[in-house]
Design an enzyme around this catalytic site. Structure first.
Site, mmCIF file in Angstrom:
data_model
loop_
_atom_site.group_PDB
_atom_site.id
_atom_site.type_symbol
_atom_site.label_atom_id
_atom_site.label_comp_id
_atom_site.label_asym_id
_atom_site.label_seq_id
_atom_site.Cartn_x
_atom_site.Cartn_y
_atom_site.Cartn_z
ATOM 1 N NE ARG A 287 -4.433 -1.497 1.741
ATOM 2 C CZ ARG A 287 -4.753 -2.417 2.790
ATOM 3 N NH1 ARG A 287 -3.806 -2.305 3.771
ATOM 4 N NH2 ARG A 287 -5.481 -3.055 2.423
ATOM 5 N N GLY A 288 1.880 1.094 0.698
ATOM 6 C CA GLY A 288 2.888 2.477 0.757
ATOM 7 C C GLY A 288 3.391 2.841 -0.434
#
Length: 348
Positions: A287-288
């Protein structure tokens, strides 16, 4: 096209807000690209969190919606239409539209799942064979902003529902074998005070960006903020008039960035560097990486650039990664500083 709905009570102008640049930037980028995944704002009481969030909603351009549709459906974008509107279009019916302000929906702390998701009238469905749906807040927030104050005090299962809808863009309600689905694409904004408890890491990770705001300590800046607020409270309309040009300019910048976003590119080497930073920081999952890429593109579009550069990434990466680091109780260094140290080593 019909009427423009009447404006409600005056809202403090976004461009009049002093300081809190991180929070303002995170909100603007999420408005440019809602797929960033929303923003979590953590900070002390009385730091202007609610004022800023309401101000960004008031700044946004009016949206065109289909009249008599309870889901704020778009007239031409298939992904933003309810099944009801799609069916009427397939039948060749003419649809009337109106312009409304971007919905700004508050989720109260005591809200139930039915209030959030909506309810199906089971009795009517069984006796008359008609699916009657009473829309919830997720329906009303479609194409707008859903604001949850004190999100860290909200029931975890409600936070799960919120985050799932924000990520998928759809809400599904199922009762006794009857299912209704509707579009629910919104910018999710959560705020909270860290003194009242942290959000669970797996929930925090689902927010695209995280802004930490602190009380302003500089005396002259504090006076400026107090004077600004007093001026607005005494005569809101003259204050709004004073900032009209700045508001108009920012609104146009946001609209231009939204239109430009799909054409902005990011070089492969920069993508590798973003993933390298995430790897060094031990960020769980991907996600980052995804959010940083999206936010950097949104920032580049906001700066009217065709391609993302190192400066764009540096401007957004702390907001995208600081809340994804594993918490170590023995750590003396702030997570934002940790991110910056690695960023300055890799992005040179």
């Amino acid at each position: 096209m019909n009427k423009i709905q009447n404006p409600t009570r005056p809202v403090f102008p976004f461009t009049a807000i002093v300081g809190q640049e991180e929070m303002k930037l995170a909100l603007i980028l999420n408005v440019i690209d809602p797929k960033i995944g929303g923003v979590m704002i953590m900070g002390d009481r009385g730091t202007g969190k609610s004022t800023t969030i309401r101000a960004i909603a008031d700044l946004l351009p009016y949206i065109e919606v289909v009249i008599d549709d309870m889901f704020n459906s778009h007239i031409s974008d298939y992904d933003l239409m309810s099944d009801f509107v799609k069916k009427r279009i397939q039948e060749g019916l003419n649809l009337s539209t109106e312009l409304i302000k971007v919905p700004m929906i508050d989720l109260p702390l005591g809200a139930t799942e039915d209030r959030l998701c909506g309810t199906i009238d089971i009795e009517k469905a069984l006796s008359e064979g008609i699916k009657t749906f009473e829309p919830g807040l997720l329906a009303k927030a479609h194409r707008g902003i859903l604001y949850v104050d004190e999100v860290n005090l909200l029931d975890d299962h409600l936070v799960d529902i919120l985050l799932d809808s924000a990520a998928s863009g759809w809400n599904t309600v199922e009762r006794e074998g009857i299912s209704i689905r509707h579009p629910s694409r919104f910018v999710l904004v959560g705020s909270g005070n860290p003194e009242e408890g942290e959000l669970r890491p797996q929930l925090l990770d689902r927010f695209g960006m995280h802004a930490e705001i602190r009380t302003v300590r500089d005396p002259s800046l504090r006076v400026q903020i107090v004077e600004q607020r007093s001026k607005f409270d005494q005569d809101p309309y003259s204050c709004i008039e004073e900032y009209k040009d700045k508001q108009y300019k920012l609104k146009n910048n946001i609209i231009s960035a939204q239109n430009k976003l799909s054409t902005v590119s990011i070089d492969y080497d920069l993508k590798v560097k973003i993933s390298q930073i995430c790897g060094i920081l031990n960020v769980d999952g991907l996600r980052g990486d995804i959010v940083t890429n999206r936010a950097a593109k949104a920032f580049a579009a906001y700066q009217n650039k065709d391609e993302v550069d190192i400066k764009d990434i540096k401007s957004v990466i702390t907001l995208c990664l600081s809340h994804r680091l594993r918490k170590d109780p023995l750590d003396t260094i702030d997570s934002s500083l940790k991110v910056l140290q690695v960023v300055n080593d890799i992005l040179v």
